[in-house]
Design a protein around this motif. Structure first.
Motif, short mmCIF file in Angstrom:
data_model
loop_
_atom_site.label_atom_id
_atom_site.label_comp_id
_atom_site.label_asym_id
_atom_site.label_seq_id
_atom_site.Cartn_x
_atom_site.Cartn_y
_atom_site.Cartn_z
N SER A 38 1.16 -1.22 0.25
CA SER A 38 -0.33 0.04 0.39
C SER A 38 1.39 0.91 0.11
O SER A 38 1.52 1.00 -1.17
CB SER A 38 -0.50 -0.26 1.76
OG SER A 38 -1.85 1.27 1.32
N ASP A 48 -2.01 6.33 -3.42
CA ASP A 48 -1.49 6.18 -2.60
C ASP A 48 -0.70 4.66 -3.21
O ASP A 48 -1.07 4.09 -4.79
CB ASP A 48 -1.83 4.84 -1.84
CG ASP A 48 -2.32 3.90 -1.29
OD1 ASP A 48 -3.52 3.50 -2.20
OD2 ASP A 48 -2.70 3.16 -0.35
N ASP A 94 -0.99 1.14 -3.88
CA ASP A 94 -1.71 0.51 -4.68
C ASP A 94 -3.53 1.09 -5.11
O ASP A 94 -4.29 -0.23 -5.76
CB ASP A 94 -1.89 -1.16 -3.58
CG ASP A 94 -3.16 -0.88 -2.85
OD1 ASP A 94 -2.80 0.69 -1.82
OD2 ASP A 94 -3.49 -1.35 -1.66
N ASP A 152 -5.81 2.66 -3.99
CA ASP A 152 -6.72 2.38 -3.10
C ASP A 152 -7.59 3.67 -2.39
O ASP A 152 -8.28 4.03 -1.70
CB ASP A 152 -6.99 1.29 -1.95
CG ASP A 152 -6.17 1.47 -1.05
OD1 ASP A 152 -5.32 1.81 -1.34
OD2 ASP A 152 -6.11 0.07 -0.40
N ARG A 197 -12.42 0.18 -0.27
CA ARG A 197 -11.82 1.61 -0.24
C ARG A 197 -11.55 2.08 -1.64
O ARG A 197 -11.04 0.60 -2.18
CB ARG A 197 -10.85 2.41 0.94
CG ARG A 197 -9.47 2.04 0.55
CD ARG A 197 -8.98 2.55 2.36
NE ARG A 197 -7.53 1.99 2.29
CZ ARG A 197 -6.79 2.06 3.41
NH1 ARG A 197 -7.26 2.90 4.51
NH2 ARG A 197 -5.42 1.15 3.51
MG MG Z 1 -3.31 1.62 0.12
#
Ligand code: MG
Length: 461
Positions: free
Chosen positions: A99, A242, A244, A246, A339
């Motif tokens: 993440s 961010d 990844d 999400d 998210r």
């Molecule tokens: Mg993330």
């Protein structure tokens, strides 16, 4: 490297690649996860980190060894992989991502058949399989198959478009700057926004697992290039993701970076205007602003513990359609209760088109709060007792003990006192209508904490 029987943190398994998280470890985790799923079909994908393919291959070996069939989706945003679970009706997914953590980290996130990360109870089952060596390897003729799948990003983009007014957004010809953090947002977001009729300018959109453009956490101090670019080219909006994709943080047309609970409150406002009476789910660490909007537009706020998985699980349990976190996580249930940075960007464009106003004006019209943060050292063994004492002292006030203790005062100020899960400290977050009041609250509650900690220490000695 692991000293406890715990693998999963608040958001999956995390560690430095080839230190804590080696291919051997990843294969062993893959086998434990495969044993937990008792065969079945699982999607596997990863973000742009240098260790992504290496760890994904190891996890796939472990999964196949226990008889799980793997549909390998390659590099993709986490929410696209989560959506693929629902869309392809698989039993779950394993996502290789750390993440927002720095580039040397990676992680393993396990998702259930509803696209939501596993509950803590399910994680404990996997930990028990792992530590008690209860892995069940398949016979040679029952080893799982590996298949590569393509097209999940197109499917994800199409799914988002079903929840917004594409023609209305397209009629506005918005110019948007996308900061993709050199990671997977670059694979989906520019495509999504172009299909919404936006003119798209990208920065940090070359995929590079060393994250040369900026750190993968979209904090204001990492978003100076985005802010300057939006202003320099006169764009209507900037959005940063961010590692990844999400979480998303937004920049208005003046170049100002807005923190997540503010943009979430705006999404909430437009959502409640169209869906009055709905439940809004948010961690207790979010701004009172989120409750102000719920009160003003006929919504009902449901506070949860801090953590995205708790928000998702609560939304599912209550059948709530909207959730949001202060760090830029927006959960839109009609699409998926996790998210989703792409869905968040689409919702912001949708409300900009609906309102026909500049984003800066809409955000600056929201109720204003000043924030002050602090911390107090406290050894881990004292944390529970300290919280008990502090809560006792707050009797009679409007408090929530859902996560640490939060107090809301009559004058709209509030303070959250919460033990850190990773460090020997207590964190304090105050919010008030003036900067002075927020500061005063941190000082006051910081002293209270110190006094309680000192008295507990002297009792023990
Ligand atoms: Mg993330």
């Amino acid at each position: 490297m692991l000293l406890s029987r715990r693998l999963f943190g608040t958001n999956g398994i995390r560690g430095v690649a080839n230190k804590e998280l080696t291919p051997e470890m990843a294969a062993a985790i893959g086998s434990a996860v495969g044993t937990f799923f008792k065969r079945g079909n699982l999607i596997v994908g990863h973000d742009a980190r240098t260790s992504g393919p290496m760890l994904a291959n190891a996890v796939i070996s472990g999964l196949n060894a226990t008889g799980c069939n793997v549909l390998f989706a390659g590099m993709a945003p986490t929410p696209a992989l989560q959506y693929a679970v629902k869309n392809h009706r698989t039993n779950g997914a394993v996502i290789i991502t750390a993440s927002h953590n720095p580039p040397e980290y990676n992680g393993i996130k396990v998702v259930w058949n509803d696209g939501i990360e596993l509950s803590r109870e399910q994680e404990i089952e996997i930990e028990n399989i792992f530590f008690d060596e209860k892995v069940h390897y398949a016979e040679w003729n029952e080893i799982g198959a590996l298949q590569t799948i393509s097209g999940i990003i197109d499917e994800y983009v199409d799914a988002i478009k079903k929840h917004i007014d594409v023609a209305k957004i397209a009629s506005k010809h918005f110019h948007v700057v996308v900061d993709a953090a050199n990671s997977v947002a670059a694979l989906a977001i520019p495509k999504l926004l172009r299909e919404l009729g936006c003119k798209v300018t990208t920065i940090n959109a070359n995929i590079d697992g060393t994250f040369p453009g900026r750190l993968p956490e979209p904090r204001p101090e990492n978003l100076k290039d985005l802010s300057l670019t939006v202003r320099a080219i006169g764009a209507d909006l900037g959005v940063a993701f961010d590692g990844d994709a999400d979480r998303s943080i937004f920049v208005d047309e003046t170049g100002e970076v807005h923190w997540g609970d503010k943009t979430f409150a705006l999404v909430e406002k437009y959502f409640l205007k169209n869906h009055p009476g709905e439940k809004i789910v948010s961690p207790v660490s979010s701004s009172t602003l989120v409750k102000d909007i719920a009160d003003a537009y006929g919504g009902e706020i449901v506070w949860t513990k801090v953590g995205s998985v708790t928000v998702s699980q609560t939304m599912k349990k209550l059948n709530a359609k909207l959730g949001g976190e202060e760090n830029g996580g927006i959960f839109y249930g009609p699409h998926q209760s996790v998210r989703d940075g792409g869905m968040a960007a689409a919702l912001i464009l949708n409300l900009m088109a609906e309102a026909n106003e500049k984003l800066s004006k809409m955000l600056n019209e929201l109720p204003k709060y000043f924030i002050e943060k602090g911390k107090v050292e406290c050894s881990n063994d004292l944390k529970e007792k300290v919280l008990e004492k502090l809560t006792e002292e707050m009797k009679g006030l409007n408090i929530s003990t859902i996560d640490g203790v939060k107090v809301w005062f009559e004058d709209k100020s509030s303070i959250l006192v919460r033990p850190s899960g990773t460090e020997p400290i207590y964190r304090l977050y105050a919010e008030a209508k003036t900067a002075e009041k927020a500061k005063k609250l941190v000082q006051e509650y910081g002293s209270k904490l110190e006094r309680i900690i000192d008295s507990l220490k002297s009792q023990r000695a």
